[in-house]
Scaffold this motif. Structure first.
Motif, PDB file in Angstrom:
ATOM      1  N   MET A 188      24.926  39.554   3.129  1.00  0.00           N
ATOM      2  CA  MET A 188      26.167  40.279   3.398  1.00  0.00           C
ATOM      3  C   MET A 188      26.440  41.298   2.304  1.00  0.00           C
ATOM      4  N   ILE A 189      26.282  40.894   1.054  1.00  0.00           N
ATOM      5  CA  ILE A 189      26.518  41.799  -0.077  1.00  0.00           C
ATOM      6  C   ILE A 189      25.550  42.972  -0.010  1.00  0.00           C
ATOM      7  N   GLY A 190      24.274  42.682   0.267  1.00  0.00           N
ATOM      8  CA  GLY A 190      23.277  43.743   0.362  1.00  0.00           C
ATOM      9  C   GLY A 190      23.562  44.705   1.497  1.00  0.00           C
ATOM     10  N   ASP A 197      29.375  50.948   0.767  1.00  0.00           N
ATOM     11  CA  ASP A 197      30.675  50.386   0.387  1.00  0.00           C
ATOM     12  C   ASP A 197      30.460  49.341  -0.703  1.00  0.00           C
ATOM     13  N   LEU A 198      30.295  49.814  -1.943  1.00  0.00           N
ATOM     14  CA  LEU A 198      30.034  48.897  -3.046  1.00  0.00           C
ATOM     15  C   LEU A 198      31.244  48.037  -3.365  1.00  0.00           C
ATOM     16  N   ASN A 199      32.451  48.569  -3.169  1.00  0.00           N
ATOM     17  CA  ASN A 199      33.651  47.764  -3.424  1.00  0.00           C
ATOM     18  C   ASN A 199      33.703  46.555  -2.499  1.00  0.00           C
ATOM     19  N   GLU A 204      33.068  40.769  -1.620  1.00  0.00           N
ATOM     20  CA  GLU A 204      32.414  39.656  -0.926  1.00  0.00           C
ATOM     21  C   GLU A 204      31.967  38.599  -1.935  1.00  0.00           C
ATOM     22  N   TYR A 205      31.381  39.042  -3.043  1.00  0.00           N
ATOM     23  CA  TYR A 205      30.944  38.101  -4.074  1.00  0.00           C
ATOM     24  C   TYR A 205      32.142  37.378  -4.685  1.00  0.00           C
ATOM     25  N   ARG A 206      33.200  38.130  -5.016  1.00  0.00           N
ATOM     26  CA  ARG A 206      34.349  37.515  -5.687  1.00  0.00           C
ATOM     27  C   ARG A 206      35.004  36.470  -4.795  1.00  0.00           C
ATOM     28  N   GLU A 207      35.134  36.775  -3.514  1.00  0.00           N
ATOM     29  CA  GLU A 207      35.728  35.803  -2.592  1.00  0.00           C
ATOM     30  C   GLU A 207      34.849  34.561  -2.493  1.00  0.00           C
ATOM     31  N   TYR A 208      33.533  34.751  -2.490  1.00  0.00           N
ATOM     32  CA  TYR A 208      32.613  33.613  -2.425  1.00  0.00           C
ATOM     33  C   TYR A 208      32.704  32.766  -3.689  1.00  0.00           C
ATOM     34  N   ALA A 209      32.743  33.426  -4.848  1.00  0.00           N
ATOM     35  CA  ALA A 209      32.852  32.698  -6.116  1.00  0.00           C
ATOM     36  C   ALA A 209      34.152  31.904  -6.165  1.00  0.00           C
ATOM     37  N   HIS A 210      35.243  32.511  -5.687  1.00  0.00           N
ATOM     38  CA  HIS A 210      36.528  31.813  -5.668  1.00  0.00           C
ATOM     39  C   HIS A 210      36.481  30.611  -4.726  1.00  0.00           C
ATOM     40  N   LEU A 211      35.833  30.776  -3.580  1.00  0.00           N
ATOM     41  CA  LEU A 211      35.712  29.680  -2.619  1.00  0.00           C
ATOM     42  C   LEU A 211      34.933  28.512  -3.219  1.00  0.00           C
ATOM     43  N   GLY A 219      29.743  27.692  -9.096  1.00  0.00           N
ATOM     44  CA  GLY A 219      29.673  29.128  -8.871  1.00  0.00           C
ATOM     45  C   GLY A 219      28.461  29.482  -8.040  1.00  0.00           C
ATOM     46  N   PRO A 220      28.298  30.763  -7.683  1.00  0.00           N
ATOM     47  CA  PRO A 220      27.141  31.196  -6.904  1.00  0.00           C
ATOM     48  C   PRO A 220      25.837  30.990  -7.660  1.00  0.00           C
TER      49      PRO A 220
END
Length: 752
Positions: A188-190, A197-199, A204-211, A219-220
């Motif tokens: 998904m990030i790739g 859309d790099l933001n 996507e990563y930050r939401e995953y790390a928080h989850l 962490g991831p």
């Protein structure tokens, strides 16, 4: 292919016979048998295997006896298609699948021939959704893995073909199915990155790390984090070369105060806000006092100074009590000593009209209207000016982009690893811990984070919710207290304000910050603020309206809640419609409730509301909406536990507390929370007054007996069911008598 019989196994099982849904069958096992045979794809199944698979908790003889009528029922229910159910011999059964439609079999065939697009189209939901049988879980897992593998291959193919939007859609579907798989998140990030859309990729990563942190305290994977770091470096590359004025003079720096201490963390937030500032002319940072709005604004202003050849101008407003002096204050910062006394706003506007500059308005809340008017006027007449504002709520003007400042990341103490070296390294991976440690080291030179104190430091950071100001106040205590002493004090009281500490502007004590925020509320807002402190873990408008029903109606409650959200004292989770506290704010509000002599009244109302919810929800745990109600129970558990704890400490509430505990017994049973359920029921049954032989006591004893039985404590289970049965006989409760006798039979059977 004949249209006679069609069966869908993805999602809840659906059987279509001659174009019409199959009428409900008497036994759910008949549909389970149909599904089990269909997944054999025509191959015979041994009767013994079918029986033990469908009735795993019974002996083979009993299971075979149960199988025979179910086979007959299924054949009869299928009517003219019943001939498909065949006995290969006296020991096996098969189902003829030729000429009929079965989505799961078509899916299996598509996967086999690598027709992945066709396969994912046929996958419309989890196999046999809603079935809790063990064999169904295994079959479901096999198809889900095949489905995810197909989506991954299709997504990778789409990226290779230069179709990132298609890849995003495919990976989004995969992540929705399994949100905890790193390979899917990397895809998904790739895909987001490939789309430009790099933001979105970083988010996507930050939401995953928080989850992961919230669910598992982890962490991831390293590969996922490495991808994120590479993309983050790309984002931070300058978008364009620095602007140089004619004559080669560098751009002016304007006025940006130098912070007293280094900013810890906030890398992602700086990237996000800088991105917003490139796209919007007015960005407002909001959040609870002490969350770090000012520090983030200073960092963003510094990061983007090169983009504003006419300077970045930081204007502090916390000491400005008269909004009429706002334009003058801004003019002073810009060095406009000759600004018109008659019309300072006009003079300021004329000065900035042709400037490419950034104006930072810090702490707008107490003169919000004046700040909104100033920003609107300047942005309307100064086309290359941008404004970055901070405050507890939005300015509320056209074109504004709102960004809520989050707390720093902190670990969940119980989720940290046990290994001493690993524990220390993982703890320091959290921004909140790093801030605490750095400030503590500055306060006490002999302080350092060690494997021995890392878990306690993590608890402090967790209890302080990652709020930077709170962490700094707690860290200042290291000079006169151990971290264990700080943690103990945090558990007991709120006030952590260090005396004799030199602080800048409004960053005083935690108490003064909260008092300052509270003082800005209207009287009705203050009343709602303190009374809502009885809620833990979140609440709904309906719950708050019930709590305050004697003083205000639902619309008034809704308006007050919205106002507190706007002022960043509470937050609203739009996904589930629940309001939430920062715990520190809730403790402060609770102190106000006690000071006003209202604590007992509203704790009792909170208890009554919890009892009403539990008793309404309990019967729903047996129906088709069970999963939804279980989720509601889980959301309300902090409130339910708090209400039970309060009842335990107040003899006058014993009857309500016993009702609450008994209503929760089914939830504890379904969720396997036998230990907690037993402890709470035993406590409630031991309260003064709970010994009265009532239907409530009988129900509580019955629930306790079931939980004891599930833990293998047959003596305790028998004793509780016997006492429950005795009370129910006295009350002539025929249904209750039957339930108690049935469970006494279960106990006897298990004993052999």
């Amino acid at each position: 292919m004949s249209a006679g019989l069609s069966v869908s196994l993805f999602g809840p099982i659906r059987v279509i016979l001659d174009g019409v849904p199959l009428p409900p069958v008497r036994s759910r096992k008949a549909l389970s048998l149909l599904a089990l045979l269909l997944l054999r794809n025509g191959r015979p199944a041994a009767r013994g295997w079918l029986a033990t698979t469908l009735w795993p908790d019974t002996d083979l003889t009993t299971a075979l006896s149960s199988l025979r009528p179910v086979v007959s029922e299924l054949r009869k229910a299928l009517g003219p298609e019943g001939h498909r159910l065949k006995a290969g011999d006296r020991n096996s059964v098969a189902f003829e699948v030729d000429g009929m439609s079965v989505d799961a079999l078509a899916f299996d065939e598509a996967i086999k021939v690598r027709a992945f697009a066709s396969a994912v189209e046929k996958y419309t939901g989890p196999l046999l959704e809603g079935s809790e049988e063990e064999w169904a879980f295994q079959e479901r897992r096999v198809r889900q893995e095949a489905f995810l593998s197909a989506l991954m291959r299709l997504g990778e193919t789409a990226l290779e073909a230069g179709e990132p939007e298609k890849a995003i859609s495919l990976f989004r579907r995969a992540v929705g199915t399994d949100p905890f798989r790193d390979s899917l998140r990397r895809g998904m990030i790739g895909a987001y990155a490939a789309s430009g859309d790099l933001n979105a990729a970083l988010q996507e990563y930050r939401e995953y790390a928080h989850l992961l942190a919230g669910e598992f305290g982890t962490g991831p994977e390293e590969e996922t984090t490495a991808l994120y770091d590479r993309l983050r470096q790309e984002v931070r590359k300058p978008a364009r070369a620095p602007h140089v004025r004619k004559g080669g003079a560098p751009p002016p720096v304007g006025h940006i105060p130098m912070p007293l201490t280094a900013l810890i963390g906030r890398d992602d937030e700086r990237i996000d806000v800088s991105g917003l500032l490139r796209r919007s002319r007015l960005v407002t940072l909001t959040g609870f006092g002490g969350i770090g709005k000012t520090r983030l604004a200073l960092a963003v202003a510094t990061d983007n100074a090169v983009q504003f050849p006419d300077g970045v101008w930081f204007v502090r407003l916390e000491e400005l009590s008269d909004g009429d002096l706002l334009a003058r204050q801004v003019g002073d910062v810009l060095g406009l000593r000759e600004i018109s006394k008659e019309s300072p706003l006009k003079g300021l506007t004329d000065h900035l009209r042709d400037k490419t500059a950034l104006l930072v308005l810090d702490n707008c809340e107490h003169i919000q209207d004046e700040c909104a008017q100033l920003a609107l006027r300047l942005l309307s007449e100064c086309p290359t000016l941008k404004v970055l504002a901070t405050g507890r709520q939005a300015l509320g003007i056209v074109g504004e982009t709102l960004w809520i400042v989050p707390p720093l990341a902190v670990p969940v103490p119980g989720g940290l690893p046990e290994g001493r070296a690993t524990l220390q390294r993982v703890a320091m991976g959290y921004e909140g811990v790093r801030l605490f440690v750095e400030r503590a080291e500055a306060a006490a030179r002999d302080f350092t984070l060690t494997a021995a104190n890392a878990r306690t430091v993590a608890e402090i950071c967790f209890r302080l919710e990652g709020i930077p100001l709170a962490l700094e106040l707690a860290a200042a205590r290291v000079k006169t207290s151990t971290v264990e002493g700080i943690a103990e004090r945090l558990r007991a009281q709120l006030d952590l304000s260090p005396s004799g500490r030199v602080v800048a502007s409004r960053q005083g004590t935690l108490r003064s910050t909260l008092e300052w925020s509270h003082g800005l509320l209207s009287e009705p807002e203050q009343m709602f603020f303190r009374r809502s402190s009885v809620f833990l873990g979140g609440w709904t408008i309906d719950a708050a309206a019930a709590l305050c029903a004697d003083e205000m109606n639902r619309d008034q409650v809704s308006d007050l809640a919205a106002s507190l959200v706007d002022q960043s004292l509470i937050s609203l989770d739009a996904e589930n419609g629940r309001y939430r506290w920062s715990e520190i704010v809730r403790q402060f509000a609770e102190e106000k409730l006690r000071a006003g002599g209202e604590a007992e009244i509203f704790r009792r109302r909170h208890l009554d509301g919890c009892v009403a919810f539990a008793e309404e929800a309990e019967p729903m745990l047996k129906g088709p909406e069970q999963q939804g109600w279980l989720r509601r129970f889980e959301l309300e558990m902090p409130n339910l536990r708090a209400a039970a704890d309060w009842a335990a400490a107040n003899n006058s509430a014993c009857e309500a507390g016993l009702r609450l505990a008994s209503a929760l017994s089914r939830f504890w049973y379904i969720r396997g929370e036998f230990k907690e359920g037993r402890a709470r029921l035993e406590t409630a049954l031991g309260w003064l007054g709970a010994e009265r032989r009532s239907s409530t006591r009988a129900k509580a004893l019955y629930g306790l007996g079931i939980l004891a039985y599930r833990q293998g404590d047959y003596d305790e289970a028998e004793a509780k069911h016997e006492e429950s049965l005795s009370i129910r006989r006295e009350l002539n409760d025929d249904r209750g008598i039957a339930e108690s006798r049935l469970n006494l039979g279960n106990v006897a059977h298990s004993r052999g």
